[in-house]
Structures are given as structure tokens and as C-alpha cells.
Design an enzyme around this catalytic site. Sequence first.
Site, PDB file in Angstrom:
ATOM      1  N   CYS A  33      -2.469  -3.092   7.381  1.00 57.65           N
ATOM      2  CA  CYS A  33      -2.054  -3.292   8.770  1.00 57.65           C
ATOM      3  C   CYS A  33      -2.493  -2.124   9.642  1.00 57.65           C
ATOM      4  CB  CYS A  33      -0.540  -3.506   8.862  1.00 57.65           C
ATOM      5  SG  CYS A  33       0.427  -2.124   8.240  1.00 57.65           S
ATOM      6  N   GLU A  51       0.834  -1.206   0.000  1.00 61.12           N
ATOM      7  CA  GLU A  51       0.000   0.000   0.000  1.00 61.12           C
ATOM      8  C   GLU A  51       0.864   1.249   0.000  1.00 61.12           C
ATOM      9  OE1 GLU A  51      -0.096  -2.584   2.073  1.00 61.12           O
ATOM     10  OE2 GLU A  51      -2.067  -2.833   3.004  1.00 61.12           O
ATOM     11  N   ALA A  89      13.233 -42.430 -11.902  1.00 65.33           N
ATOM     12  CA  ALA A  89      14.525 -42.798 -12.492  1.00 65.33           C
ATOM     13  C   ALA A  89      14.417 -44.232 -12.999  1.00 65.33           C
ATOM     14  CB  ALA A  89      15.653 -42.696 -11.467  1.00 65.33           C
ATOM     15  N   SER A 138      18.317 -40.607 -14.476  1.00 65.10           N
ATOM     16  CA  SER A 138      17.094 -39.819 -14.548  1.00 65.10           C
ATOM     17  C   SER A 138      17.250 -38.621 -15.469  1.00 65.10           C
ATOM     18  CB  SER A 138      16.682 -39.353 -13.151  1.00 65.10           C
ATOM     19  OG  SER A 138      17.686 -38.521 -12.604  1.00 65.10           O
TER      20      SER A 138
END
Lengths: 319, 319
Positions: B69, B46, B157, B163
Site C-alpha cells: 500500500c 508486509e 434430499a 437428507s
Amino acid sequence: MGAALALAERGRGRTVPNPNVGCVIVREGRVVGRGWTQAGGRPHAEAMALSEAGTNARGATAYVTLEPCAHQSPRGPACSTLLIEAGVARVVAALEDPDARTAGQGFARLEAAGIAVTRSVRANEARRSMAGFLTRQALGRPHVTLKLATSLDGCIAMADGSSRWITGPQARAHAHLERSRHEAILVGRGTYDADAPRLDVRLPGLEARGPMRVLLSSTVQDMSGWTVIAAPHDIATLPGVDHILVEGGAAVASAFLAADLVDRLLLYRAPILIGGGKPALRDIGLTDLTKAHGRWAIVDARQLGMDRLEVYERERNEA
Amino acid sequence: MGAALALAERGRGRTVPNPNVGCVIVREGRVVGRGWTQAGGRPHAEAMALSEAGTNARGATAYVTLEPCAHQSPRGPACSTLLIEAGVARVVAALEDPDARTAGQGFARLEAAGIAVTRSVRANEARRSMAGFLTRQALGRPHVTLKLATSLDGCIAMADGSSRWITGPQARAHAHLERSRHEAILVGRGTYDADAPRLDVRLPGLEARGPMRVLLSSTVQDMSGWTVIAAPHDIATLPGVDHILVEGGAAVASAFLAADLVDRLLLYRAPILIGGGKPALRDIGLTDLTKAHGRWAIVDARQLGMDRLEVYERERNEA
């Protein structure tokens, strides 16, 4: 052609030895005849549609998912002859018939009679629609669909074997509909022992569409109500089967994949994690990760209740 | 509010101890100010948007993803005070601030000053946007995302451990973007040994966004450049971490799932079958298949090149 392809689906799994063809006859913007290959392969789609159209077929356009046959058979006249006699002005076809008795001669006969012919309209969809017939023609065996129902982590059961239920009622109903579109379903011994009484089509109105039940086993010789084969390649010998649905378990699925005999993969996935459960597949002979790529193309995906169905086709890069 | 939510994303992973808020100020149909919580938590969204708007804020509407706040802080004035002083006519907010120092008092102060307040606009999206802050407030620990990259059969994998690669470059780039949105990434010893040098953010312009690297190990005590924790729950002690990305391997993923510490699941899936490979998960403590259901809801799905990303969130059925 979309309507003809939809009609063709009605015959899927029931037209052996003939392909499941669909035909729509349109005259002056109106549908005057619809047909699809009937159970057992006769009448052909064109014969049924022409019969419905009667004299309205004169000057009309016939949309047909496969080249009209050129060969007279003891079971009926050639469809190309019927179309010529009915006075159809134009034929729009999706695919040429690979059967050596037609293979372009159907189109040639139509054109020789002065009928305009348009080829290759929505050919890919027609190929998918008649996958059973075309696989039989090209490879001498049925078209194979492998069904897997897994969790998000790729399990088909918990470690203790329990698998009721991973997927929900909508996915299971869809799987029953798929059974009705195959002449045969195949399981291994483990699935037979667990599920034999349930391997039927449980959908209202389709109870009579129960396919041939095939057991893959190298040890069992004979099983009442079942056809037993010893190896995946033996599916080629099953009489009257152009579409076979492989339902499990993991050993059977892996044997078919290792033999590169799976043409279509139905993957039902539930939004759950199991962890340490029974994996969907065992070794399928993959030696190098790069070789795993480029083999499967997604062709359909849909939500079935909480679950997701994905349909993949094997990319064979054929001519 | 959509624009405010998009601005809020810019701060994700960098605003601890504050939430990543977005704010848009609109006067007579024109955007006159935009702001988002800056790195380290200040200025607030803000304050930034009001600073951009200047006198144009008078009579304008402020769209903000979290209640402004109410508490003065040594680091700056309360946003509700700033909005009142700027003469804003209306505030549209997505969520009430759960922080006890605000918790409705921000809205009350605005209304007491004659500002119209609209609450709960696109609250679910805002909850997702500020998941890190909200999880810290509600559960006293970071928000946990588990990343899995698997084949269609749920392997991460091959059996020999290889992998590279299961997923393609687009999916891997997306995974790097996800790293940049987390304050920390966590792996186990196996992934550390295989991949340690690679656990950074490799995207142009985001190289400096490398998150804290955390190793989960009960045996390793100290590792240069790494923070070591002995158990999943110890993530609560990591300083400045409201979002943590758990990257693997299977043992680590399973430990977090078994502890029910996974809030979000990123599932990258390649259209390949491996068969007999390393499963994505080990035992996660599931004792009954029915208990696996209803825990994961899909919230996003997208295609990344050949691969598919699905995002699931843990359904906690909280008030």
C-alpha cells in the site's frame, strides 16, 4: 496380460454366445501370436493366436484372459487341446471359465500334459472385460449399462424437454463408441419419439456396428425395425444379447434401477446448471437414505472436452 | 510466492476491510520473515514479515501477494514506506492493488526508491486468494460461494425431505472448514427451521470462527442471533462481510443463481442414487440451453472419503 485384455476389447459386443477373450503368445521375450474371439464367437482367441504363431508356439508362454476351453464343439476343437498340441510350455490365465463344460477342466488338462499354469492374473480387469458373458452365466441375463447425460444439478433436459445439447461433441462421440460395444440399446417411448432416427452408431468405420434396437413399452406391441419388451426383466429373453445399453429417458432408467438391473452407470456431466429441469431419475424405490450407500463404486473417470465422464459399477458383494 | 499465497489463506474471512495478503522475505536463499494480514486488517502482511526479519531485510527480496500500500493510515504507516526503510532490494508481487489510494502508486514509490519490482507473478492464484476483497472493490458486494451437497442424480434430499446423510464425515468436515473461511453464512427459512442449531463451525480449534448467520426471508422481520435480509442483492449491505457462503435450500440457491450472484460453486457429490428426490435447484431463469454453457469453469476437484468435491468458478470474462 495387459495386451491380451486390450485385444479382448475388440470383440466386445460381438462374440455371443462366447466370451470376448484375448490371447497373446510370447516366446523368448517376443510376441509371436495375438488373437481375440471373432464375431459370432469363433475362432477362439487361442486358436487365432496359435495360428499366427505357428511353430513359434513351441516352448512359448500363452497369456489368455479366460481359462482355455476343455470341450470339443462342432464348431472347433477345444483350445486346451490346441495349446497342448502346439507345445506351449506355460499358460497364464486371468479367470477360470464358469461354463460348466470347462470350469477348471481346461486348466487340469493343460497341467496333465505338463504345461505350467498360472491363474488369477489381473482377474478383476478380466471380469470387467467379459462382464457380458459372466453376467449371462451368473444371472441368466445381459449385463446392463445405464447411460445418463446430465447438468451439474442432475437434469437431463430443460423443463420444456429441450436437451440439445447438454454434453459436447467429445462426450457424444464417446457415447456412440459405447453403443458399438453393446449388442442392444434400449429406450422408452418418449426417447423413441424424440430420437428414433438417431439411435445408431455415428462413428467413422463403425457405422455397421449398429446394435439391436429395443423399445421398453407396456402399450406398444410391434414397431418395425425394433424389438419390443414390456418389462425390464424381459431383457433376459433377447436373443444374442449379452450387453445392453439403457439410454433413457428418466422413466426407463428408473424402472431398471428399481428392478436392480443396472450393473454399470455411465454418467456424462456437463459443467452447466439448468435449474428446475427434467430430473435424471424418478422414484427408484428407495425408502431409507442409508440404503442408498455402498451400492456404487467409481471405476473410471475422464475428461471429454468440457464434460466429465464417470463410470460406476454396482457393488454386488458376490462371492 | 507459493508460500506467500499459503500464508494469505490464514487471514481469509477475518481481515475486512483489508485484503488477506501474504508476504515472505527471502535473503540469500533463506526465509527471514513471514507475515499475513491479521484479524481486523492490521498489521499488514508486509509489516509482520519485516518485523520478523529485522535487519535481515536489508538487501532481501519480499514476495507479496498484493501491491504494497502507498497510503499512510491512522492505523499504521504505508507498507511501501516500510519496505523502503528496511532496505529491501527487490519486491515480487502477484497483483496490483485495485484500491484507488494505491493502484500502482505502491510500485511507483518502490521503484523511485531504487527497489526492483516484478509484477504479475501467479496473479490468477492471488486473485482467487483475495476474491472477497476484489469482489467488494469491483462489484460492491461480498464474494458469494454456493454450497450444494447432492447425490449423483442431483438430489439434495429424499422426497420426504430427509437428507442425513447424503455426504460422509470427510465432506461434512470440509464444509465446516469452508464456513470458517467466510464472514457470513446464509440460509433460507426451510434450512433455518431444520438446521438452525447446527449452523456453526464444528472443527477442533475453530469453534470461535463461527460466521455471522444470515437468513434470507421476505416475511420474517427479526430473528434473535440472526441478520435478516429480504433479497439476494441485500448481501451488499452486510457490514464486515467480504465472503458469504450460501448453504441452502434449493429456493435460496436458485434465487442467488437467478440473480447471477454466485461466484463460486462448491459441489459435494456422494456416490449414491436417490431417484425422485428434492432437486438441488428450482428455476434459475434459463431460457435457452446454449446460454447455460461457458458460465462455469472447474478450478479444483478432490476426493473426500467416498464423496467427491468439485469447485467451479463463474466465468465473468471481465477485463
